[in-house]
Motif scaffolding. Structure first.
Motif, PDB file in Angstrom:
ATOM      1  N   HIS A   1      35.876  17.884  42.876  1.00 11.07           N
ATOM      2  CA  HIS A   1      34.722  17.225  42.248  1.00 11.07           C
ATOM      3  C   HIS A   1      34.540  15.859  42.885  1.00 11.07           C
ATOM      4  O   HIS A   1      35.444  15.300  43.494  1.00 11.07           O
TER       5      HIS A   1
ATOM      6  N   THR B   1      39.691  18.663  38.970  1.00 15.71           N
ATOM      7  CA  THR B   1      38.673  18.814  37.927  1.00 15.71           C
ATOM      8  C   THR B   1      37.870  17.542  37.648  1.00 15.71           C
ATOM      9  O   THR B   1      36.673  17.606  37.396  1.00 15.71           O
TER      10      THR B   1
ATOM     11  N   ARG C   1      27.707  28.875  39.385  1.00 10.91           N
ATOM     12  CA  ARG C   1      28.575  28.674  38.218  1.00 10.91           C
ATOM     13  C   ARG C   1      28.814  27.184  37.983  1.00 10.91           C
ATOM     14  O   ARG C   1      28.241  26.598  37.086  1.00 10.91           O
TER      15      ARG C   1
HETATM   16  O1  KIV Z   1      36.584  21.892  37.983  1.00 13.21           O
HETATM   17  C1  KIV Z   1      37.275  22.807  37.522  1.00 13.21           C
HETATM   18  O2  KIV Z   1      38.420  22.629  37.120  1.00 13.21           O
HETATM   19  C2  KIV Z   1      36.657  24.122  37.424  1.00 13.21           C
HETATM   20  C3  KIV Z   1      37.549  25.232  37.037  1.00 13.21           C
HETATM   21  C4  KIV Z   1      36.881  26.217  36.190  1.00 13.21           C
HETATM   22  C5  KIV Z   1      38.150  25.837  38.248  1.00 13.21           C
HETATM   23  O3  KIV Z   1      35.504  24.268  37.739  1.00 13.21           O
END
Ligand code: KIV
Ligand code: ZN
Length: 497
Positions: free
Chosen positions: A198, A169, A15
């Motif tokens: 991230h 995020t 995903r």
């Molecule tokens: O990085 C993010 O905020 C996401 C969300 C959909 C959880 O991938």
């Protein structure tokens, strides 16, 4: 250090990983990746975002039908249509999210704090009413006002969420801030906490580990760290650090499969694994400097924190300007190439010279160089003293070659169709009268490809009496390799006589 003893690995390669620019998996690819993730032992596989397309629904359903051990999760917004699409794909694990930061509220969602809260609660309750496991994410949690974030997570808990996820995020967290945030959330809610980091500042794995150290029970990861922008926390780095640095004993991941999985994903996505990437990078277990190689050959732990076998990788002794005699000997032994001391010195010197010019000597280069040394005539009657070539589109290719022939110095210039042809013609003229030779075969190969590849030249020469000899040379310059190879074969014919 106290860390929870039930840490879940939530893999989102299919995903968030697929959200990396240029990556789009086919249904078959998704199925294969899910099988491999299951085999390696992740707890949850986020297979996609079912509402976005029929293909996503199809792959989600197909993966679910495989009956894997892992939980199969799908992403949804906090919208009924998204949750219905997930239910329609037969998934019973929903990862639902809504942005909570001011930036998301004001610019993306154009909703008030209350509206967001209401929508989150609605989605969680709707999912729970359908008997689904619910993981709730406050998107951009790490840029959300702390009080509001806690309020949202508390509401999610009350609404029935099974676990809350904290997405960083845009990757702005740093370890001490992670600790503070997770500790605060943990003080306020009882359900398990997950972290989703991230890698914008290269801190995704460090922050994920800090979250675990602060009491989080789950981390979201992707294979090779692929994902939006700079990607997500990398599965291999996270689990190996958990096991080795934190001494986590309950890891269900079969770390021996990490290298293969990483290569598989790299091939499918076309995203190359950086050579210096920890754990699975080409250099992760490579050693070049003489001191390091010597240590590793005695006991690999001197310069390796873990064994390559632990992650299914292999050790590499690289050769270059830092190479020591020990590394070279061990490589030659590995390839079962036996050369005498004189030949060894010749190979060693050539490797050092090439290394000084910035060339990394591959295994294929080494084999060619060593075999060339093996084939050198014992006493060379003809030696190259110097060569100059001129070539271009407006001049004829010209080579001037200076040789020592039985101690006599001779020099000649010739033109040819190219510099190699000109050089070989000059040699042929120079040796005429001393030995009558003809070139029977000439082959050239670039060993590893690329503009800095070593040229391997192989020739066969013969004389009028029917004696034949091969000649070989491996050098960075095509003309020099050609000249060296032909002189090598001529010297061998002279030796036969
Ligand atoms: O990085 C993010 O905020 C996401 C969300 C959909 C959880 O991938
Ligand atoms: Zn993400």
């Amino acid at each position: 250090m106290q860390i929870p003893d039930n840490i879940n690995i939530f893999d989102t390669t299919l995903r968030d990983g697929e959200q990396a620019p240029g990556v789009a998996f086919t249904v078959d690819e998704k199925i294969q990746i899910a099988q491999k993730l299951d085999q390696i032992g992740v707890d949850t596989i986020e297979v996609g975002f079912p509402t976005v397309s029929d293909g996503e629904k199809e792959s989600s359903r197909a993966i679910n039908d495989l009956g894997l051990n892992a939980n199969i999760s799908g992403l949804t917004r906090v919208l009924r249509q998204d949750i219905d699409a997930l239910i329609d794909s037969d998934l019973n694990y929903m990862h639902t999210f809504i942005g909570t930061s001011k930036l998301h509220r004001d610019y993306k969602l154009k909703m008030s704090k209350e509206e967001i809260l209401e929508k989150a609660i609605y989605a969680i309750e709707y999912g729970k009413d359908h008997g689904i496991n619910v993981e709730f994410s406050a998107e951009d949690a790490t840029r959300t006002e702390e009080n509001y974030l806690i309020e949202v997570y508390k509401a999610a808990e009350v609404a029935g969420a099974d676990i809350i996820n904290v997405p960083d995020t845009v990757g702005v967290l740093f370890p001490s801030a992670t600790k503070e945030l997770i500790t605060k959330i943990k003080e306020n809610i009882k359900i398990p906490i997950s972290i989703h980091c991230h890698n914008d500042f290269g801190l995704a794995v460090a922050n994920s580990l800090m979250a675990i150290e602060s009491g989080a029970n789950q981390a979201h990861v992707t294979v090779n760290g692929i994902g939006e922008r700079a990607g997500n926390a990398s599965l291999d780095e996270f689990v190996v650090a958990l096991k080795v640095a934190y001494g986590y004993e309950h890891l269900k991941i079969d770390t021996k499969q990490l290298f293969n999985l990483s290569e598989f994903i790299s091939k499918l996505t076309g995203i190359k694994i950086p050579i210096n990437k920890p754990i699975v990078g080409g250099n992760a277990f490579a050693h070049e400097s003489g001191i390091h190689v010597h240590g590793v050959l005695e006991n690999a732990a001197t310069y390796e924190p873990i064994s390559p076998e632990m992650v299914g990788h292999t050790r590499k002794i690289a050769l270059g300007k830092h190479t020591g005699a020990n590394s070279l000997k061990s490589k030659l032994k590995e390839y079962n190439i036996k050369i005498n001391q004189e030949q060894f010195t010749q190979v060693y010197n050539q490797i050092k010279t090439l290394g000084d010019k910035g060339k990394i000597i591959t295994d294929a280069d080494l084999k060619a160089i060593a075999i060339t040394a093996l084939g050198k005539a014992k006493n060379e009657s003809i030696k190259l003293l110097g060569i100059t070539v001129i070539s271009g589109d407006t001049v004829s290719a010209t080579a001037t070659v200076k040789l020592s022939i039985d101690g006599r110095v001779e020099e000649k210039s010739e033109i040819g169709v190219g510099p190699v042809d000109a050089a070989l013609k000059a040699i042929s003229k120079l040796v005429k009268g001393y030995i009558d030779v003809e070139l029977e075969e000439y082959n050239i190969d670039a060993i590893t490809g690329g503009t800095d590849a070593l040229a391997e030249v192989f020739v066969i020469s013969s004389n009028s009496e029917g004696n034949k000899a091969t000649g070989r040379s491996t050098q960075e310059d095509i003309v020099l390799a050609s000249v060296d190879a032909i002189l090598n074969s001529i010297n061998k014919i002279i030796a036969i006589k």
